[in-house]
Design a protein around this motif. Sequence first.
Motif, PDB file in Angstrom:
ATOM      1  N   GLU A  54       0.648  -1.317   0.057  1.00 42.85           N
ATOM      2  CA  GLU A  54      -0.054  -0.041  -0.034  1.00 42.85           C
ATOM      3  C   GLU A  54       0.844   1.392  -0.158  1.00 42.85           C
ATOM      4  O   GLU A  54       0.439   2.352  -0.459  1.00 42.85           O
ATOM      5  N   THR A  58       0.238   4.043  -2.615  1.00 43.88           N
ATOM      6  CA  THR A  58       0.046   5.456  -2.333  1.00 43.88           C
ATOM      7  C   THR A  58       1.248   6.506  -2.193  1.00 43.88           C
ATOM      8  O   THR A  58       0.896   7.562  -2.437  1.00 43.88           O
ATOM      9  N   HIS A 126      -4.041   5.916  -8.148  1.00 43.05           N
ATOM     10  CA  HIS A 126      -4.476   6.082  -7.095  1.00 43.05           C
ATOM     11  C   HIS A 126      -4.840   7.553  -6.865  1.00 43.05           C
ATOM     12  O   HIS A 126      -5.961   7.655  -5.895  1.00 43.05           O
ATOM     13  N   GLU A 140     -14.615   2.050   1.175  1.00 47.33           N
ATOM     14  CA  GLU A 140     -13.709   1.040   1.059  1.00 47.33           C
ATOM     15  C   GLU A 140     -14.646  -0.194   1.735  1.00 47.33           C
ATOM     16  O   GLU A 140     -14.932   0.185   3.031  1.00 47.33           O
ATOM     17  N   ARG A 167      -7.273  -5.192  -8.068  1.00 49.06           N
ATOM     18  CA  ARG A 167      -7.195  -5.458  -6.749  1.00 49.06           C
ATOM     19  C   ARG A 167      -7.574  -7.195  -6.606  1.00 49.06           C
ATOM     20  O   ARG A 167      -6.766  -7.872  -6.078  1.00 49.06           O
ATOM     21  N   TYR A 189      -5.359  -6.375   3.337  1.00 55.85           N
ATOM     22  CA  TYR A 189      -5.283  -4.989   2.552  1.00 55.85           C
ATOM     23  C   TYR A 189      -6.463  -3.925   2.874  1.00 55.85           C
ATOM     24  O   TYR A 189      -6.080  -2.814   2.752  1.00 55.85           O
ATOM     25  N   TYR A 190      -7.707  -4.537   3.559  1.00 55.12           N
ATOM     26  CA  TYR A 190      -8.456  -3.596   3.637  1.00 55.12           C
ATOM     27  C   TYR A 190      -7.813  -2.762   4.829  1.00 55.12           C
ATOM     28  O   TYR A 190      -7.996  -1.643   5.034  1.00 55.12           O
ATOM     29  N   ARG A 193      -5.365  -0.448   4.015  1.00 50.89           N
ATOM     30  CA  ARG A 193      -5.889   0.684   3.290  1.00 50.89           C
ATOM     31  C   ARG A 193      -6.433   1.826   4.394  1.00 50.89           C
ATOM     32  O   ARG A 193      -6.231   2.876   4.214  1.00 50.89           O
ATOM     33  N   HIS A 196      -4.213   4.557   5.263  1.00 48.02           N
ATOM     34  CA  HIS A 196      -4.043   5.835   4.432  1.00 48.02           C
ATOM     35  C   HIS A 196      -5.390   6.850   3.996  1.00 48.02           C
ATOM     36  O   HIS A 196      -5.126   7.766   3.339  1.00 48.02           O
ATOM     37  N   VAL A 197      -6.494   6.148   4.431  1.00 46.73           N
ATOM     38  CA  VAL A 197      -7.741   6.976   4.114  1.00 46.73           C
ATOM     39  C   VAL A 197      -7.692   8.248   4.779  1.00 46.73           C
ATOM     40  O   VAL A 197      -7.066   8.196   5.937  1.00 46.73           O
TER      41      VAL A 197
END
Length: 220
Positions: A54, A58, A126, A140, A167, A189-190, A193, A196-197
């Motif tokens: 990730e 990103t 991205h 997400e 994905r 992966y969730y 992520r 980073h949200v």
Amino acid sequence: MGRRQTGVVMVAIVWTAFSGCLQTKSEVDVKPVDINLNITGRLELVITDARKEEQKITGSAPKRTVRPVDIGLPAGSAPTSTAEALTRLANRRTQTARLMLVAEIYPVADSGNRKDQLIQQMSARHPQIAALLDSQLVGEQHNGYLAARGSLSAQQQALMDAENADRAELYKIEAAEKGTSVDQVTLAYYMARLEHVNKGNWVERYNKATGTWEWFQWDR
């Protein structure tokens, strides 16, 4: 007398072979159970690798550290509606079937190059995906994919579909490489992520009381 001895020997040989078959069948059935019992214990390792990928996608360091408890999960585990459900299903398959499935999905020799290509494609995309999340038109999901939260234009829908397709392919490669389930990879992966949200982005959290995943806007 010679005929009787021969008959006894033949019966013994047949019984030995039959017993050997029974043992082999039992071992094949048991192996998936042993393997899958260790899947949840390896979740943190899968998350660590997902975090690295990730950061490549990103191009930035994570804003925070997200733990399973932050999204309503017990530490180091997944709820029945996700990983555990697929683990129980996998327990009913033979080891041979599982290995054949992995081999058919992705040849090992080609997986590395394809994985790098997918990471590059997702990295180039991205900024647009982040803009969609910030607009709150998409969110997400815990299953590792984007979902529409508003009305999307044809271009936005195509963008989301392309991201989800990449994905899905990445998850299959990762699962094959690590010898774990796709479900474990998607959950890892969730969580990566979520580190980073941005605040206000739509994400999901597990509600232990109802046993379901629910949308909420990230508030950290």
